[in-house]
Design an enzyme around this catalytic site. Structure first.
Site, short mmCIF file in Angstrom:
data_model
loop_
_atom_site.label_atom_id
_atom_site.label_comp_id
_atom_site.label_asym_id
_atom_site.label_seq_id
_atom_site.Cartn_x
_atom_site.Cartn_y
_atom_site.Cartn_z
N ASP A 96 94.76 -43.38 121.07
CA ASP A 96 93.92 -44.53 121.40
C ASP A 96 92.98 -44.90 120.26
O ASP A 96 92.52 -46.04 120.19
CB ASP A 96 93.11 -44.24 122.66
CG ASP A 96 93.99 -43.97 123.86
OD1 ASP A 96 94.93 -44.74 124.08
OD2 ASP A 96 93.74 -42.98 124.58
N HIS A 98 92.70 -42.96 131.79
CA HIS A 98 94.11 -42.87 131.40
C HIS A 98 94.44 -44.05 130.49
O HIS A 98 94.09 -44.05 129.31
CB HIS A 98 94.98 -42.85 132.66
CG HIS A 98 96.42 -42.50 132.42
ND1 HIS A 98 96.89 -41.95 131.24
CD2 HIS A 98 97.53 -42.64 133.20
CE1 HIS A 98 98.19 -41.74 131.32
NE2 HIS A 98 98.61 -42.17 132.49
N ARG A 139 100.99 -39.26 117.56
CA ARG A 139 101.11 -40.69 117.83
C ARG A 139 100.07 -41.47 117.04
O ARG A 139 100.34 -42.58 116.56
CB ARG A 139 100.97 -40.96 119.33
CG ARG A 139 102.05 -40.31 120.18
CD ARG A 139 101.76 -40.47 121.67
NE ARG A 139 100.49 -39.87 122.03
CZ ARG A 139 99.90 -39.99 123.23
NH1 ARG A 139 100.47 -40.70 124.17
NH2 ARG A 139 98.74 -39.40 123.47
N HIS A 145 91.41 -34.59 123.40
CA HIS A 145 92.54 -34.75 124.31
C HIS A 145 92.57 -33.55 125.25
O HIS A 145 92.19 -32.44 124.87
CB HIS A 145 93.86 -34.83 123.52
CG HIS A 145 95.04 -35.24 124.34
ND1 HIS A 145 95.78 -34.34 125.07
CD2 HIS A 145 95.60 -36.46 124.56
CE1 HIS A 145 96.75 -34.97 125.69
NE2 HIS A 145 96.67 -36.25 125.41
N SER A 167 100.07 -41.46 135.35
CA SER A 167 101.11 -42.47 135.59
C SER A 167 102.46 -41.82 135.85
O SER A 167 103.21 -42.24 136.74
CB SER A 167 101.21 -43.43 134.41
OG SER A 167 101.40 -42.74 133.18
#
Length: 482
Positions: free
Chosen positions: A422, A318, A373, A364, A288
């Site tokens: 996620d 993504h 995060r 990742h 992005s």
């Protein structure tokens, strides 16, 4: 622009923020005007004196492997450390939680929550804002975002209700291009290259400010037959308005479709502030961010540039990853005896791996430790134990971190067996009632705008050229092999 003088902001639900007589406060655009010539001069000196210095090597494996890891982009605001995670001008997420200004009366006891507006200031300037500066930016974004242009509202209302939410979101963002100050000034020939950044800055703030309206429009289109679920409140912050326009606050400007009480409403808004604050940027190489930068390098305006970034974010590799984790957790809970049964969980994970499937939310491309995060999101759940104690999906998410890494290590085919963001983010939204999994990425898209668009302003300020790498065909590649 709101920058000096008397500004009074009344907050009628959670607290009263009163900002007045800040005649000495320096606003965001003024800081940019001071910084850009300095940084541009630094870039020019580096190009002149060290332009031929080699930074990295490109191998055939890296060329055929998606250029992963190749250091070939300039990205001003964030860097991704394999062990420490994302850094925003050198500050980790934990640093940001400690140092970015907060408003205790608004957040109650949750002292780790900061407004995304403060992160936007940090991304653009490289400086931690004062409370006064953050609040002035908050007020400015609220004024810019109070009304979606009629022509955009009309276009969005004509879209099929079953059109993918991210397609709707991208169309809305691209349609705003009609009001692009950069596009208009460039077409008129009224600006020189040194001035490109100013109209790009205006487009950037206008776009970011309107994202809550667009997200609310997509949500009502997709899940409420086009009927609005809330109203924009100019006296509230950016994240609050996302929640309100989803119909998920218990105030007079929202339908409160989840029947939240005061505490649950405030907690959900704080979750939105946390999520959108920590997802703003993740270096420049992710799809992005890179897509926004690439399209912007052709001097496309901020709206067209970020609509391309949204298209990239919609990819399963993504931005759609969070929804896969939610499906995974729900499916696992329906196939194990209990979210606390370690053996049952372990057996289920091995059944996935033995079927050549992955464990969603773990691993990742760059990180080699637990994603900070993820830690921030899980800490939110831990700070609200009474809220999540009976949610078996959240319980399973928290228990997996003690089991999945060991299974993946034993399996031996994963470079990073630890959770990424996620693994936690989607299931927390799901808990509060955002059950429409395809919409998760629209929320992600609101947040991610802040990083790539901040970079776009600097791309124009520094006069960076169009991105145009050289490609090789198979014949040329074979010649290198010989």
């Amino acid at each position: 622009m709101l920058s000096r003088g008397n500004i009074i902001l009344n907050k009628n639900i959670q607290a009263s923020w009163i900002i007045k007589s800040y005649s000495t406060v320096i606003d965001l655009k003024t800081i940019l005007k001071e910084q850009i010539p300095i940084r541009k001069n630094e870039i020019q000196k580096i190009k002149k004196n060290y332009g031929n210095k080699k930074i990295d090597e490109i191998t055939i494996n890296s060329l055929l492997g998606g250029m992963r890891g190749n250091r070939s982009m300039f990205w001003r605001s964030t860097s991704l450390d394999p062990n420490l995670g994302i850094k925003f001008h050198g500050l980790t997420i934990e640093d940001c939680q400690k140092n970015l200004p907060k408003l205790p009366n608004t957040y109650g006891q949750d002292e780790k929550i900061f407004l995304p507006e403060t992160m936007l200031w940090l991304l653009i300037t490289g400086e931690v804002p004062t409370v006064e500066q953050a609040m002035i930016l908050k007020v400015e974004l609220a004024k810019r975002g109070r009304k979606l242009p009629d022509y955009v509202d009309k276009v969005m209302s004509t879209l099929p209700k079953d059109l993918h939410p991210m397609t709707q979101f991208a169309i809305g963002i691209a349609t705003l291009n009609k009001d692009s100050q950069f596009r208009e000034n460039y077409e008129k020939g009224s600006i020189g290259k040194a001035d490109y950044w100013e109209s790009t800055y205006e487009d950037t703030l206008n776009l970011i400010a309107l994202l809550p309206q667009l997200a609310g429009k997509v949500y009502s289109n997709s899940y409420n037959n086009g009927q609005p679920l809330g109203q924009f409140n100019e006296n509230e912050d950016w994240s609050y308005n996302i929640c309100s326009l989803l119909g998920m606050t218990n105030t007079s400007d929202s339908m409160n479709i989840q029947n939240f009480d005061d505490k649950k409403s405030q907690d959900f808004v704080n979750l939105m502030r946390l999520y959108t604050g920590i997802h703003v940027d993740h270096e420049g190489g992710n799809v992005s961010a890179h897509a926004t930068h690439l399209v912007g390098s052709a001097l496309s305006d901020a709206y067209l540039s970020y609509s391309s970034g949204i298209m990239g974010l919609a990819g399963p590799l993504h931005g759609l990853a969070a929804q896969e984790v939610v499906r995974f957790l729900i499916a696992m809970n329906s196939n194990i005896s209990s979210p606390n049964d370690k053996k049952s969980i372990k057996d289920y994970l091995w059944s996935l791996l033995n079927s050549h499937k992955v464990i969603p939310g773990y691993g990742h491309a760059v990180l080699r430790q637990t994603d900070p995060r993820w830690t921030a999101m899980v800490d939110f759940a831990k700070r609200h134990p009474e809220e999540f104690e009976n949610d078996k999906n959240v319980m399973l998410m928290q228990n997996l971190v003690n089991i999945a890494p060991g299974v993946l290590k034993e399996h031996g085919k994963t470079a990073n067996p630890y959770p990424n963001v996620d693994a936690a983010s989607g299931i927390l939204f799901y808990h509060y009632g955002v059950r429409e999994l395809l919409f998760f990425t629209v929320i992600f898209g609101c947040s991610r705008a802040l990083g790539p668009l901040s970079q776009l302003v600097w791309d124009r300020g520094l006069g960076l050229p169009i991105e145009r790498p050289k490609s090789l065909d198979l014949k040329s590649l074979k010649e290198y092999c010989d």
